[in-house]
Scaffold this active site. Structure first.
Site, PDB file in Angstrom:
ATOM      1  N   ASP A  79      -2.764   4.335  -2.632  1.00  0.00           N
ATOM      2  CA  ASP A  79      -5.143   4.759  -1.600  1.00  0.00           C
ATOM      3  C   ASP A  79      -4.934   5.917  -1.888  1.00  0.00           C
ATOM      4  O   ASP A  79      -4.423   6.644  -2.039  1.00  0.00           O
ATOM      5  CB  ASP A  79      -4.529   4.646  -0.162  1.00  0.00           C
ATOM      6  CG  ASP A  79      -5.577   4.632   0.543  1.00  0.00           C
ATOM      7  OD1 ASP A  79      -6.156   4.268   0.786  1.00  0.00           O
ATOM      8  OD2 ASP A  79      -5.523   5.424   1.410  1.00  0.00           O
TER       9      ASP A  79
ATOM     10  N   HIS B 291     -10.579  -4.362   2.474  1.00  0.00           N
ATOM     11  CA  HIS B 291     -11.106  -4.679   4.121  1.00  0.00           C
ATOM     12  C   HIS B 291     -11.752  -3.436   4.552  1.00  0.00           C
ATOM     13  O   HIS B 291     -11.766  -3.508   5.455  1.00  0.00           O
ATOM     14  CB  HIS B 291      -9.660  -4.231   3.935  1.00  0.00           C
ATOM     15  CG  HIS B 291      -8.796  -2.613   3.212  1.00  0.00           C
ATOM     16  ND1 HIS B 291      -8.897  -2.506   1.982  1.00  0.00           N
ATOM     17  CD2 HIS B 291      -8.347  -1.958   3.759  1.00  0.00           C
ATOM     18  CE1 HIS B 291      -8.462  -1.593   2.075  1.00  0.00           C
ATOM     19  NE2 HIS B 291      -8.160  -0.466   2.722  1.00  0.00           N
ATOM     20  N   ASP B 292     -12.503  -2.871   3.202  1.00  0.00           N
ATOM     21  CA  ASP B 292     -12.848  -1.320   2.965  1.00  0.00           C
ATOM     22  C   ASP B 292     -14.406  -2.094   2.863  1.00  0.00           C
ATOM     23  O   ASP B 292     -15.797  -0.588   2.962  1.00  0.00           O
ATOM     24  CB  ASP B 292     -13.083  -0.024   2.698  1.00  0.00           C
ATOM     25  CG  ASP B 292     -11.650   0.338   2.961  1.00  0.00           C
ATOM     26  OD1 ASP B 292     -11.356   0.465   4.225  1.00  0.00           O
ATOM     27  OD2 ASP B 292     -11.084   1.023   2.216  1.00  0.00           O
TER      28      ASP B 292
ATOM     29  N   ASP C  52       0.788  -1.015   0.020  1.00  0.00           N
ATOM     30  CA  ASP C  52       0.142   0.052  -0.175  1.00  0.00           C
ATOM     31  C   ASP C  52       1.011   0.713  -0.044  1.00  0.00           C
ATOM     32  O   ASP C  52       1.571   1.990   1.182  1.00  0.00           O
ATOM     33  CB  ASP C  52      -1.539   0.201   1.440  1.00  0.00           C
ATOM     34  CG  ASP C  52      -2.690   0.047   0.750  1.00  0.00           C
ATOM     35  OD1 ASP C  52      -2.585   0.444   0.015  1.00  0.00           O
ATOM     36  OD2 ASP C  52      -3.351  -0.670   1.097  1.00  0.00           O
TER      37      ASP C  52
ATOM     38  N   GLU D 157      -6.497   3.396  -6.676  1.00  0.00           N
ATOM     39  CA  GLU D 157      -7.423   3.760  -5.600  1.00  0.00           C
ATOM     40  C   GLU D 157      -8.337   4.694  -5.461  1.00  0.00           C
ATOM     41  O   GLU D 157      -8.087   5.931  -5.266  1.00  0.00           O
ATOM     42  CB  GLU D 157      -7.851   2.887  -3.868  1.00  0.00           C
ATOM     43  CG  GLU D 157      -9.442   3.083  -3.709  1.00  0.00           C
ATOM     44  CD  GLU D 157      -9.244   3.308  -1.744  1.00  0.00           C
ATOM     45  OE1 GLU D 157     -10.332   2.748  -1.138  1.00  0.00           O
ATOM     46  OE2 GLU D 157      -8.343   3.593  -1.887  1.00  0.00           O
TER      47      GLU D 157
END
Length: 574
Positions: free
Chosen positions: A206, A335-336, A104, A262
């Site tokens: 991210d 994960h979100d 990330d 993302e």
């Protein structure tokens, strides 16, 4: 579109990515928190599953306000997770098994405990002041503009010492970096080089399309359709493409690596500006149009209805738009997001079949599929009983605001149970021993109580399990180029009923027909679906979500209805 556009073959197009959320994967030292050595202990499992690439959520030093997405030191490992020596061993262990690693990159913001921000808030003339976005109060003494945080409330926090506000699009402990400052950009390029020089294979970036803010930081526009107040001024901002182009030239060019951005609130047309093979700086992106399908007018906590036909139409549009021009990332949870079998399938009676259908759907589209830890055994949303059991900052902030506003507590908590990010963050369910084999002690967040019957150890012994289905599906991708490179043609689906599509790959002369009954009821075939199935007679069902039946293709060609949650992938050679 029956003939596929020619695609340049690349490892990141042909591979399958496994996303690891380190805090919840495996605890090796008995402190209730997953760690790097816990991942090392399960590398052979990833190899057995057939994984090609691991995406590792942040393991950098962090005060952990937002579970590691608030970074205080980009070149150190969080103590909870281990040491840099542990990381080096992990990287070597992955590479020894032929698995690549992407990490990330979180550079829209840092932690407020990062040394840059500590210096920044010391005085208005500090050399690091311009690393962040500071503004004086408005004329009325309030916040500089009306922008809102993704984590509830104003996107500004007041600093008493210097008498100014700083911008934070997420937690107040996550101040936004000022990408207008060339020194900030150079710092980012340098830290990326640090990790690439260690041998990692790329980055997941991210919220990368938030890094450019409109000059002047104006108030939100009346009538804006942005998901967040002010978003039209900081989502897909005016200099984003210039920043990404510079990043590519300074860091990425000349390296055989993978990059995925993302990018909330992008259309296929916008997405092609970031991943188009001519001008795009990134290999692929995470788009969220399909993940917003059940958002109501009130935003993410306002839950709306959806249909499989609506969901499929979104995927189909992206398939068509990017074919031959860019590359898709394929996912239904991370994960979100809530667990996919609970949100898009049936985590009750038909958990096994529906989990397999969702997997078959994603892995038979053009793009790179992502498997989020636990997805491969059908892990589901969690039946929390109280907000006190929740750990996610966004859920807790929403609860606090909604209760203060006098909203019905039961309804607020129902929404959190459905949408909350903690659904994806409970410990990986390895076996039926205490704490699901994740840890020898009480974990940092409670296990899903269904781990006694849903776990890796149990499913490894059952060759009709979800886990074995994933293993077979991933193996098929390695031997059939049509999975990665085939074109996409919709046969049925956008108007309801059965969903069907065809993939064709010219060089391999392979055709794949996929038919999905995305429901718990039997489904009668339409003429178009039955015609497509009849054309495949003499070929074979590669994979099915139901029990194997050597006569099933003949029965389907004769018009037999599809069973609840039945999914088939039929290979047509030559």
């Amino acid at each position: 579109m029956k003939s596929g556009a020619e695609h340049e073959r690349r490892w990141w197009k042909e591979g399958v990515v496994y996303q690891i959320y380190p805090r919840s994967f495996a605890d090796s030292n008995g402190d209730g928190i997953g760690d790097v050595r816990g991942i090392i202990n399960h590398l052979d499992y990833l190899k057995w599953l057939g994984i090609d690439i691991v995406w590792l959520n942040p393991i950098y030093r962090s005060p952990n306000d937002d579970n590691g997405y608030d970074i205080s030191d980009y070149r150190s490992i969080m103590e909870d997770f281990g040491t840099m020596s542990d990381f080096d061993e992990l990287l070597t262990g992955l590479h020894d098994r032929g698995i690549r690693l992407i990490m990330d990159l979180v550079v829209n913001h840092t932690s407020d405990e990062h040394q840059w921000f500590i210096e920044s808030r010391k005085s208005r003339d500090n050399p690091y002041r311009n690393y962040y976005i500071w503004r004086p109060p408005a004329a009325d003494g309030g916040v500089p503009n009306d922008w809102q945080s993704f984590f509830e409330g104003p996107a500004w926090d007041f600093d008493e010492a210097t008498g100014e506000y700083y911008l934070h699009l997420f937690s107040k402990k996550q101040p936004d970096l000022n990408w207008e400052n060339e020194r900030v950009r150079e710092e980012v390029y340098d830290l990326m080089g640090f990790w690439l020089d260690k041998g990692i294979d790329g980055f997941r970036m991210d919220v990368i399309n938030l890094i450019s803010k409109r000059p002047g930081l104006p108030n939100s526009r009346k009538g804006s359709t942005s998901r967040i107040v002010g978003g039209e001024h900081f989502i897909n901002g005016p200099r984003l493409e210039a920043y990404l182009s510079q990043l590519r030239g300074k860091v990425l060019d000349g390296r055989d690596i993978m990059t995925v951005g993302e990018t909330p609130d992008v259309t296929p047309e916008i997405g092609l500006r970031y991943v188009g093979k001519e001008q795009g700086a990134l290999n692929m992106l995470f788009s969220f149009e399909h993940m917003d399908i059940d958002f109501g007018k009130g935003g993410s906590w306002d839950i709306d209805s959806w249909t499989p036909a609506e969901l499929f139409s979104i995927f189909a549009r992206w398939q068509m738009a990017l074919n031959g021009k860019g590359w898709n990332s394929l996912f239904l949870n991370n994960h979100d997001q809530p667990r996919q079998v609970s949100r898009f399938g049936d985590d009750g009676v038909y958990r096994n079949r529906s989990a397999k259908l969702l997997a078959l759907f994603l892995h038979t589209l053009q793009g790179t599929p992502y498997v989020y830890q636990g997805e491969e055994i059908g892990m589901a949303n969690v039946p929390f009983t109280s907000i006190d059991e929740c750990r996610d900052i966004s859920s807790r902030n929403y609860w606090k605001r909604a209760v203060q506003e006098g909203q019905n507590k039961e309804e607020v908590f129902r929404r959190i149970l459905y949408r909350g990010r903690d659904n994806a963050r409970t410990p990986m369910q390895w076996n039926d021993s205490p704490h699901a084999g994740f840890s020898s002690v009480e974990p940092w967040i409670a296990c899903n109580p269904d781990y006694h019957r849903i776990n890796v150890s149990m499913q490894k012994t059952q060759e009709d399990s979800i886990l074995w289905f994933y293993r077979r599906l991933i193996a098929l991708r390695k031997v059939h180029p049509v999975f990665a490179y085939g074109s996409f043609e919709e046969i049925a689906g956008s108007s309801g009923g059965l969903i069907a599509y065809r993939r064709e790959d010219g060089p391999s002369q392979e055709t794949l027909l996929v038919v999905l009954n995305w429901s718990g009821d039997q489904a009668v075939q339409s003429p178009a679906v039955n015609r497509a199935i009849k054309e495949t007679e003499g070929d074979r069902i590669l994979l099915t979500s139901c029990e194997d039946d050597p006569n099933r293709l003949t029965a389907l060609a004769a018009g037999e209805p599809f069973l609840p949650w039945e999914a088939v992938a039929i290979l047509c050679d030559g």
